[in-house]
Design a protein around this motif. Structure first.
Motif, PDB file in Angstrom:
ATOM      1  N   TRP A   1      52.927  21.528  39.788  1.00  0.00           N
ATOM      2  CA  TRP A   1      52.162  20.466  39.143  1.00  0.00           C
ATOM      3  C   TRP A   1      52.607  19.104  39.666  1.00  0.00           C
ATOM      4  O   TRP A   1      51.784  18.222  39.909  1.00  0.00           O
ATOM      5  CB  TRP A   1      52.360  20.538  37.632  1.00  0.00           C
ATOM      6  N   ARG A   2      53.915  18.942  39.857  1.00  0.00           N
ATOM      7  CA  ARG A   2      54.440  17.668  40.360  1.00  0.00           C
ATOM      8  C   ARG A   2      53.957  17.406  41.782  1.00  0.00           C
ATOM      9  O   ARG A   2      53.667  16.253  42.144  1.00  0.00           O
ATOM     10  CB  ARG A   2      55.973  17.704  40.330  1.00  0.00           C
ATOM     11  N   GLU A   3      53.855  18.449  42.589  1.00  0.00           N
ATOM     12  CA  GLU A   3      53.360  18.294  43.952  1.00  0.00           C
ATOM     13  C   GLU A   3      51.905  17.826  43.968  1.00  0.00           C
ATOM     14  O   GLU A   3      51.493  17.065  44.843  1.00  0.00           O
ATOM     15  CB  GLU A   3      53.469  19.622  44.707  1.00  0.00           C
ATOM     16  N   GLU A   4      51.143  18.279  42.990  1.00  0.00           N
ATOM     17  CA  GLU A   4      49.713  17.988  42.949  1.00  0.00           C
ATOM     18  C   GLU A   4      49.386  16.678  42.232  1.00  0.00           C
ATOM     19  O   GLU A   4      48.257  16.200  42.313  1.00  0.00           O
ATOM     20  CB  GLU A   4      48.977  19.133  42.245  1.00  0.00           C
ATOM     21  N   ASN A   5      50.364  16.130  41.494  1.00  0.00           N
ATOM     22  CA  ASN A   5      50.082  14.952  40.672  1.00  0.00           C
ATOM     23  C   ASN A   5      51.195  13.918  40.833  1.00  0.00           C
ATOM     24  O   ASN A   5      52.366  14.239  40.687  1.00  0.00           O
ATOM     25  CB  ASN A   5      49.975  15.341  39.197  1.00  0.00           C
ATOM     26  N   ALA A   6      50.806  12.680  41.086  1.00  0.00           N
ATOM     27  CA  ALA A   6      51.796  11.627  41.260  1.00  0.00           C
ATOM     28  C   ALA A   6      52.320  11.131  39.920  1.00  0.00           C
ATOM     29  O   ALA A   6      53.516  10.920  39.745  1.00  0.00           O
ATOM     30  CB  ALA A   6      51.189  10.463  42.049  1.00  0.00           C
ATOM     31  N   GLY A   7      51.436  10.949  38.957  1.00  0.00           N
ATOM     32  CA  GLY A   7      51.827  10.415  37.664  1.00  0.00           C
ATOM     33  C   GLY A   7      52.094  11.509  36.651  1.00  0.00           C
ATOM     34  O   GLY A   7      52.146  12.698  36.961  1.00  0.00           O
TER      35      GLY A   7
END
Length: 383
Positions: free
Chosen positions: A42-48
């Motif tokens: 999820w962190r890889e796919e989302n910056a915020g």
């Protein structure tokens, strides 16, 4: 109580095969690895990060730990990085004066010793260390703790289960005695909560802390604490933004607030929302609650019942009063320690040496055959 069957399928086989060292750290549940992988993806796919994510999982974790210790108020739970963080918080808030004393047990884990040592030095109080009874003594270790408490005792800081040999302390009797003299009871439950029944509604400790990476099946670097009424309105170790009231409103964080979040919310560590570790902690606590501490004790007791008579034949007696998930086996001079160590390694057994005891700490992932291998190693090491 529902009978617990073997839970080995929830772990990688390589991690639990011959692993009798849960008191050191737990093997990692497959569910924890999956939670970590999902969080990283999820962190890889989302910056915020959505604002609710800073709070929601933390609240769920607090609720799971509260359920585990029978605490009706999840807001009395703080999320910490370690047991020592909770102990240091308690030490900072304990009213202590020159001439008073704080009581600890001999060979207590350092995290529940050093804070009290320094606090006593600071004000000129006595750190009173209660010795373990010698073999054959007619009084118990709990009896000696009770005898050490007097009108000058400010606190008893003790474990529920001793980390080195599994000795059980009569916390109900100790709580009654501390109430008699208006002293605090601070419990290190790292080697008990999750695997041994713990009920703060009955015991009413002032503080209870537990590291999360042992019997709570969490990752290294997490812990929890229950803070009782004496800690309401106390001073936290650190002043961070998220522990203040209204911290959900990011737009108004510059409008500083005097008020903290309710109850133990002021004591949580900064960056408590750790977006990788928190989902792992939640999975571990959910699984431990699903198992039930009473069921874990019953399962481990059954493991021991199969080998206790065999061990007795070579002079290894299990302690009469013990926690079944953590047992210290005292060695006599009848054993060759080098041979014993080699036998453990040859049989693929992982356990710990603590003082003059071999610490064996099985879990619900162990098999009777592994305890039989333990007994076999002792037979081979008899001189």
């Amino acid at each position: 109580m529902t009978q617990l069957t073997n839970q080995r399928f929830l772990f990688p086989e390589k991690a639990v095969s011959g692993y009798l060292n849960g008191a050191s750290r737990s093997p990692q549940l497959k569910a924890l690895a999956a939670a970590a992988r999902h969080a990283i993806w999820w962190r890889e796919e989302n910056a915020g990060m959505p604002i609710p994510a800073f709070f929601e999982t933390v609240s769920l974790v607090k609720a799971e730990f509260a359920q585990l210790i029978n605490c009706a108020e999840p807001d009395r739970i703080a999320v910490l990085p370690s047991t020592s963080y909770g102990i240091a918080t308690a030490a900072k808030n304990l009213p202590l004066q020159q001439g008073q004393n704080i009581i600890v047990a001999e060979d207590q884990f350092p995290s529940n010793y050093y804070s009290w040592l320094e606090r006593c030095k600071e004000v000129g109080a006595e750190l009173r260390v209660v010795a373990r009874p010698e073999p054959g003594a007619t009084d118990s270790w709990s009896d000696r703790v009770l005898a050490a408490i007097d009108h000058k005792t400010a606190a008893v800081a003790i474990a529920q289960v001793h980390w080195a040999d599994g000795s059980l302390f009569d916390l109900a009797a100790i709580r009654d005695r501390t109430n008699d003299v208006d002293a605090w009871l601070i419990i290190d439950a790292t080697q008990s909560v999750g695997a041994f029944p713990t009920d703060v509604s009955a015991l009413k400790p002032d503080v209870l802390c537990a590291g999360g990476y042992k019997w709570l099946m969490g990752p290294y670097g997490c812990g929890y604490a229950y803070f009782g009424e004496r800690m309401d309105g106390g001073t936290p170790l650190e002043e961070n933004w998220i522990n203040r009231a209204g911290s959900e409103d990011f737009r108004n964080l510059v409008n500083y607030r005097e008020e903290y979040r309710p109850l133990a919310g002021r004591y949580c560590v900064g960056q408590q929302s750790n977006f990788i570790m928190m989902p792992m902690q939640l999975e571990g606590l959910k699984q431990v609650n699903a198992w039930g501490a009473e069921n874990i004790q019953a399962y481990c007791n059954e493991l021991w019942s199969g080998v206790a008579p065999i061990l007795a034949n070579v002079g290894i007696e299990l302690p009469e009063e013990r926690a079944h998930h953590l047992v210290g086996l005292k060695l006599t001079d009848d054993f060759d320690r080098d041979v014993l160590s080699a036998e453990f390694e040859r049989r693929g057994l992982s356990l710990s040496y603590r003082g003059d005891a071999i610490r064996v700490s099985p879990g619900c992932y162990n098999l009777p055959e592994e305890l039989a291998e333990l007994a076999g190693a002792f037979f081979k090491a008899v001189k």
